[in-house]
Design an enzyme around this catalytic site. Structure first.
Site, PDB file in Angstrom:
ATOM      1  CB  SER A   9      -0.876   0.007   1.249  1.00  0.00           C
ATOM      2  OG  SER A   9      -1.367   1.323   1.454  1.00  0.00           O
ATOM      3  CG  HIS A  34      -3.705  -1.859  -1.478  1.00  0.00           C
ATOM      4  ND1 HIS A  34      -4.744  -2.739  -1.726  1.00  0.00           N
ATOM      5  CD2 HIS A  34      -4.131  -1.049  -0.473  1.00  0.00           C
ATOM      6  CE1 HIS A  34      -5.754  -2.472  -0.889  1.00  0.00           C
ATOM      7  NE2 HIS A  34      -5.405  -1.447  -0.128  1.00  0.00           N
ATOM      8  CG  MET A  38      -8.818   6.560   2.417  1.00  0.00           C
ATOM      9  SD  MET A  38      -8.030   6.651   4.022  1.00  0.00           S
ATOM     10  CE  MET A  38      -7.006   5.172   3.967  1.00  0.00           C
ATOM     11  CG  HIS A  67      -9.133  -0.597  -0.280  1.00  0.00           C
ATOM     12  ND1 HIS A  67      -8.490  -0.693   0.940  1.00  0.00           N
ATOM     13  CD2 HIS A  67     -10.460  -0.765  -0.015  1.00  0.00           C
ATOM     14  CE1 HIS A  67      -9.384  -0.908   1.896  1.00  0.00           C
ATOM     15  NE2 HIS A  67     -10.583  -0.941   1.347  1.00  0.00           N
ATOM     16  CG  MET A  69     -11.422   2.369   2.203  1.00  0.00           C
ATOM     17  SD  MET A  69      -9.873   2.473   3.110  1.00  0.00           S
ATOM     18  CE  MET A  69      -8.743   2.614   1.726  1.00  0.00           C
ATOM     19  CG  MET A 138     -11.174  -3.436   5.370  1.00  0.00           C
ATOM     20  SD  MET A 138      -9.615  -2.996   4.573  1.00  0.00           S
ATOM     21  CE  MET A 138      -8.790  -2.043   5.852  1.00  0.00           C
ATOM     22  CG  PHE A 144      -6.048   6.660  10.042  1.00  0.00           C
ATOM     23  CD1 PHE A 144      -5.577   7.917   9.682  1.00  0.00           C
ATOM     24  CD2 PHE A 144      -7.359   6.542  10.482  1.00  0.00           C
ATOM     25  CE1 PHE A 144      -6.392   9.036   9.763  1.00  0.00           C
ATOM     26  CE2 PHE A 144      -8.193   7.656  10.565  1.00  0.00           C
ATOM     27  CZ  PHE A 144      -7.703   8.914  10.210  1.00  0.00           C
ATOM     28  N   GLY A 146      -0.659   1.792   9.723  1.00  0.00           N
ATOM     29  CA  GLY A 146       0.062   1.676  10.986  1.00  0.00           C
ATOM     30  C   GLY A 146      -0.747   1.235  12.198  1.00  0.00           C
ATOM     31  CG  ASP A 172      -5.775  -3.132   3.446  1.00  0.00           C
ATOM     32  OD1 ASP A 172      -4.728  -2.784   4.008  1.00  0.00           O
ATOM     33  OD2 ASP A 172      -6.462  -2.373   2.733  1.00  0.00           O
ATOM     34  N   GLY A 173      -4.371  -4.469   6.557  1.00  0.00           N
ATOM     35  CA  GLY A 173      -4.330  -3.772   7.839  1.00  0.00           C
ATOM     36  C   GLY A 173      -3.515  -4.503   8.891  1.00  0.00           C
ATOM     37  CB  SER A 195       3.684   0.724   8.386  1.00  0.00           C
ATOM     38  OG  SER A 195       2.528   0.063   8.784  1.00  0.00           O
TER      39      SER A 195
HETATM   40  C1  DX5 Z   1      -6.175   1.251   5.721  1.00  0.00           C
HETATM   41  C2  DX5 Z   1      -5.720   0.944   4.317  1.00  0.00           C
HETATM   42  C3  DX5 Z   1      -4.539   0.064   4.265  1.00  0.00           C
HETATM   43  C4  DX5 Z   1      -3.314   0.598   4.944  1.00  0.00           C
HETATM   44  C5  DX5 Z   1      -2.568  -0.535   5.534  1.00  0.00           C
HETATM   45  O1  DX5 Z   1      -7.443   1.774   5.709  1.00  0.00           O
HETATM   46  O2  DX5 Z   1      -6.755   0.319   3.592  1.00  0.00           O
HETATM   47  O3  DX5 Z   1      -4.252  -0.334   2.944  1.00  0.00           O
HETATM   48  O4  DX5 Z   1      -2.454   1.310   4.111  1.00  0.00           O
HETATM   49  O5  DX5 Z   1      -1.500  -0.045   6.265  1.00  0.00           O
HETATM   50  P1  DX5 Z   1      -0.689  -0.940   7.286  1.00  0.00           P
HETATM   51  O6  DX5 Z   1      -0.120  -2.087   6.534  1.00  0.00           O
HETATM   52  O7  DX5 Z   1       0.346  -0.017   7.808  1.00  0.00           O
HETATM   53  O8  DX5 Z   1      -1.668  -1.388   8.354  1.00  0.00           O
HETATM   54 ZN    ZN Z   2      -6.308  -0.645   1.616  1.00  0.00          ZN
END
Ligand code: DX5
Ligand code: ZN
Length: 213
Positions: A9, A34, A38, A67, A69, A138, A144, A146, A172-173, A195
């Site tokens: 991502s 990715h 948002m 993705h 959102m 998810m 966000f 991290g 993801d996440g 991250s």
């Molecule tokens: C969060 C995003 C993710 C995010 C994942 O809403 O959809 O794609 O970048 O970040 P990490 O891997 O740091 O949790």
């Molecule tokens: Zn994502």
């Protein structure tokens, strides 16, 4: 042994250097890129839209895993398709017309993804069977990078794998080399990591570590 796809991502990347960042990820062995879109409504954060996808499309050959959102994504599907997305994922919670929206993505000639937030059971997707190619689970509340991995996601992935043996499952996440192992065991095909890849010096190594079964 099945192939595990890694989809870094770019959410935590340096947006002023997106071209170099994306090219570096491509060189480091990423399978997809990715892109987290948002809108400040569906999630409490804002990122980027079609113009950035269009620019990224010009710098890499990797598939763009977009993705969305955003609320009522049907308003923008055609434009994201046009901008160069290869796979477009919408949220089951984001529109009253999920089925139509999934059909719309397919009619644009793109791979179709459907995502569920941590509190939405994967069973809600049964009514859309046949309309999507991938489920995105998810494993944090979207919005966000991290955040910490929600452990219950492992069971959810297992359940998704049972219910939908023929579609790709993406997570993801909060994915790092420890959580990656658990989700791969549970049946995921595609790992998104922000991250754990972007914030480390050796990204190639980080990608290889995530792939390990
Ligand atoms: C969060 C995003 C993710 C995010 C994942 O809403 O959809 O794609 O970048 O970040 P990490 O891997 O740091 O949790
Ligand atoms: Zn994502």
């Amino acid at each position: 042994m099945r192939k595990i796809f890694i989809s870094p991502s770019i959410l935590t990347a340096d947006f002023a250097r997106l071209e170099q960042e994306c090219k570096a990820l491509e060189k480091c062995g990423a399978d997809w890129i990715h892109c987290d879109v948002m809108d400040g409504n569906f999630v409490p954060n804002l990122t980027f839209g079609m113009p950035i996808i269009k620019s990224i499309r010009k710098c890499v050959v990797l598939p763009l895993d977009v993705h969305l959102m955003i609320d009522r994504p049907e308003r923008y599907i055609a434009q994201f398709a046009e901008a160069g997305a290869n796979l477009i994922t919408i949220h089951a919670e984001a529109t009253e017309n999920v089925a139509d929206c999934l059909k719309l993505i397919r009619s644009c000639g793109k791979k179709v993804g459907i995502s569920v937030k941590p509190n939405t059971p994967v069973e809600v997707l049964q009514q859309y069977r046949g309309l999507f190619d991938m489920i995105l689970i998810m494993s944090v509340e979207p919005g966000f990078g991290g955040q910490s991995f929600i452990e219950e996601s492992v069971n959810k992935i297992r359940r998704a794998r049972e219910l939908f043996p023929d579609v790709l499952i993406e997570v993801d996440g909060g994915i790092n080399k420890h959580t990656a192992k658990k989700v791969i065991e549970a049946g995921v095909d595609v790992i998104v990591a922000g991250s754990a890849i972007i914030n480390v010096a050796d990204r190639k190594h980080a990608i290889e570590e995530l792939r390990k079964m």
